[in-house]
Design a protein around this motif. Sequence first.
Motif, PDB file in Angstrom:
ATOM      1  N   GLU A  85       0.826  -1.205   0.000  1.00 22.06           N
ATOM      2  CA  GLU A  85       0.000   0.000   0.000  1.00 22.06           C
ATOM      3  C   GLU A  85       0.865   1.261   0.000  1.00 22.06           C
ATOM      4  O   GLU A  85       0.604   2.200  -0.752  1.00 22.06           O
ATOM      5  CB  GLU A  85      -0.927  -0.005   1.212  1.00 22.06           C
ATOM      6  CG  GLU A  85      -1.836   1.214   1.285  1.00 22.06           C
ATOM      7  CD  GLU A  85      -2.738   1.201   2.507  1.00 22.06           C
ATOM      8  OE1 GLU A  85      -3.503   2.161   2.682  1.00 22.06           O
ATOM      9  OE2 GLU A  85      -2.657   0.230   3.280  1.00 22.06           O
ATOM     10  N   ASP A  86       1.909   1.277   0.845  1.00 20.98           N
ATOM     11  CA  ASP A  86       2.777   2.456   0.908  1.00 20.98           C
ATOM     12  C   ASP A  86       3.552   2.642  -0.385  1.00 20.98           C
ATOM     13  O   ASP A  86       3.784   3.772  -0.832  1.00 20.98           O
ATOM     14  CB  ASP A  86       3.747   2.334   2.086  1.00 20.98           C
ATOM     15  CG  ASP A  86       3.059   2.555   3.424  1.00 20.98           C
ATOM     16  OD1 ASP A  86       1.909   3.039   3.418  1.00 20.98           O
ATOM     17  OD2 ASP A  86       3.659   2.238   4.466  1.00 20.98           O
ATOM     18  N   ILE A  87       3.972   1.533  -1.008  1.00 15.20           N
ATOM     19  CA  ILE A  87       4.667   1.636  -2.297  1.00 15.20           C
ATOM     20  C   ILE A  87       3.718   2.192  -3.343  1.00 15.20           C
ATOM     21  O   ILE A  87       4.090   3.054  -4.146  1.00 15.20           O
ATOM     22  CB  ILE A  87       5.218   0.260  -2.719  1.00 15.20           C
ATOM     23  CG1 ILE A  87       6.356  -0.169  -1.779  1.00 15.20           C
ATOM     24  CG2 ILE A  87       5.731   0.306  -4.154  1.00 15.20           C
ATOM     25  CD1 ILE A  87       6.893  -1.559  -2.058  1.00 15.20           C
ATOM     26  N   SER A  88       2.474   1.734  -3.334  1.00 14.51           N
ATOM     27  CA  SER A  88       1.480   2.217  -4.294  1.00 14.51           C
ATOM     28  C   SER A  88       1.215   3.705  -4.112  1.00 14.51           C
ATOM     29  O   SER A  88       0.981   4.428  -5.080  1.00 14.51           O
ATOM     30  CB  SER A  88       0.170   1.430  -4.144  1.00 14.51           C
ATOM     31  OG  SER A  88       0.353   0.069  -4.403  1.00 14.51           O
ATOM     32  N   LYS A  89       1.241   4.167  -2.878  1.00 14.70           N
ATOM     33  CA  LYS A  89       0.997   5.575  -2.608  1.00 14.70           C
ATOM     34  C   LYS A  89       2.188   6.462  -2.960  1.00 14.70           C
ATOM     35  O   LYS A  89       2.099   7.688  -2.878  1.00 14.70           O
ATOM     36  CB  LYS A  89       0.646   5.765  -1.133  1.00 14.70           C
ATOM     37  CG  LYS A  89      -0.724   5.229  -0.740  1.00 14.70           C
ATOM     38  CD  LYS A  89      -1.014   5.492   0.719  1.00 14.70           C
ATOM     39  CE  LYS A  89      -2.414   5.027   1.099  1.00 14.70           C
ATOM     40  NZ  LYS A  89      -2.714   5.283   2.522  1.00 14.70           N
ATOM     41  N   GLY A  90       3.311   5.843  -3.326  1.00 12.70           N
ATOM     42  CA  GLY A  90       4.487   6.626  -3.706  1.00 12.70           C
ATOM     43  C   GLY A  90       5.298   7.147  -2.536  1.00 12.70           C
ATOM     44  O   GLY A  90       6.123   8.042  -2.707  1.00 12.70           O
ATOM     45  N   LEU A  91       5.087   6.577  -1.336  1.00 14.59           N
ATOM     46  CA  LEU A  91       5.792   7.077  -0.157  1.00 14.59           C
ATOM     47  C   LEU A  91       7.286   6.800  -0.214  1.00 14.59           C
ATOM     48  O   LEU A  91       8.070   7.479   0.452  1.00 14.59           O
ATOM     49  CB  LEU A  91       5.193   6.453   1.109  1.00 14.59           C
ATOM     50  CG  LEU A  91       3.739   6.809   1.411  1.00 14.59           C
ATOM     51  CD1 LEU A  91       3.290   6.149   2.711  1.00 14.59           C
ATOM     52  CD2 LEU A  91       3.559   8.322   1.500  1.00 14.59           C
ATOM     53  N   PHE A  92       7.696   5.797  -1.002  1.00 18.51           N
ATOM     54  CA  PHE A  92       9.113   5.470  -1.101  1.00 18.51           C
ATOM     55  C   PHE A  92       9.773   6.078  -2.342  1.00 18.51           C
ATOM     56  O   PHE A  92      10.987   5.952  -2.516  1.00 18.51           O
ATOM     57  CB  PHE A  92       9.307   3.951  -1.097  1.00 18.51           C
ATOM     58  CG  PHE A  92       9.023   3.306   0.227  1.00 18.51           C
ATOM     59  CD1 PHE A  92      10.004   3.212   1.201  1.00 18.51           C
ATOM     60  CD2 PHE A  92       7.762   2.816   0.522  1.00 18.51           C
ATOM     61  CE1 PHE A  92       9.743   2.627   2.433  1.00 18.51           C
ATOM     62  CE2 PHE A  92       7.488   2.232   1.749  1.00 18.51           C
ATOM     63  CZ  PHE A  92       8.481   2.133   2.708  1.00 18.51           C
ATOM     64  N   ASP A  93       9.003   6.716  -3.186  1.00 21.59           N
ATOM     65  CA  ASP A  93       9.565   7.310  -4.394  1.00 21.59           C
ATOM     66  C   ASP A  93      10.527   8.436  -4.026  1.00 21.59           C
ATOM     67  O   ASP A  93      10.184   9.350  -3.277  1.00 21.59           O
ATOM     68  CB  ASP A  93       8.460   7.871  -5.293  1.00 21.59           C
ATOM     69  CG  ASP A  93       7.568   6.784  -5.859  1.00 21.59           C
ATOM     70  OD1 ASP A  93       7.921   5.604  -5.697  1.00 21.59           O
ATOM     71  OD2 ASP A  93       6.526   7.112  -6.459  1.00 21.59           O
ATOM     72  N   GLY A  94      11.747   8.372  -4.563  1.00 14.79           N
ATOM     73  CA  GLY A  94      12.723   9.422  -4.323  1.00 14.79           C
ATOM     74  C   GLY A  94      13.297   9.451  -2.924  1.00 14.79           C
ATOM     75  O   GLY A  94      13.943  10.439  -2.543  1.00 14.79           O
TER      76      GLY A  94
END
Length: 297
Positions: A85-94
């Motif tokens: 879920e967190d990966i899908s939300k983009g929380l780890f992007d960048g």
Amino acid sequence: MREIPELLQASLDTGATTLARCWRLERRDAVVMGFTDHDQELSFDNLLFEPESGLTPSALESVTGLAADSHQVSGALSSERISDEDISKGLFDGADVTLYLVNWRDVDQRIVLSRGQIGEIRRGDTAFEAEIVGLSDKLNQPFGRAYLHSGDYKLDATEHGIDLTDPLYLGQGSVDFAIEAQQFSVTGLSNYADSWFTNGVLTWTSGANLGMDAHVKAHRKVGEETVVEIWLSPPGVVLPGDTFDITVGCGRTAEEYAEKFGSIVNFRGFPHMPGDDVAASYPNRGGRHDGRSLFRS
């Protein structure tokens, strides 16, 4: 050449396999996490590095010049700290990532192998794989303005002279019901003209997608209903009653900008710039070649 601390070098010279890799990960929302490929917890710099993540590193590719260093890590989506879920939300992007080589017998014996940011993330049903790109990758990113016929992709209050908190340009609504995963019948936007929010940004203010942004593909009125369509399906399920803020959109043309915002001065595009057809043109009999603007009769 990288300098290795004397104590760590002495440990390396013994040939004993007491080394582990540790990752310090700092997300853009200031959440800091620590992971290690060792089978026990390690701790230094006031951070606990957890082995439960199951991170597995690839070889670290380090090159000279301006090319970006890179490596990959993979792991299972079983940790509460790294969820699908967190990966899908983009929380780890960048997210910023620091990779350490550590003597797990004495964590004071450590060295930084690389620093970088999380790039592309690929995930399956139970696992993920993340690319870690070096700091020099930023040198490959375009900066500054581009000379284009169209305006900037994103409206900016300072650069475009628009108050995006003005109710004229910022709408608030709620989902009545979901037509499809990316299309919703909404309430609260009935006073706005058709397509007013097309190409704008929708920010969820409640529900499973709280805080996430979505680019608006279309805003239109269908009979008595108001429909908003976004480009990508949100990771969380959208339910009736979910609320959102939505900012005005612009088709990036001078005509639409002048019509919506009444200030062509802040357009930030170059609609009268000659295109490639002018550069490739050639003289022909009967043509006009007096140097005047192409937009004049």
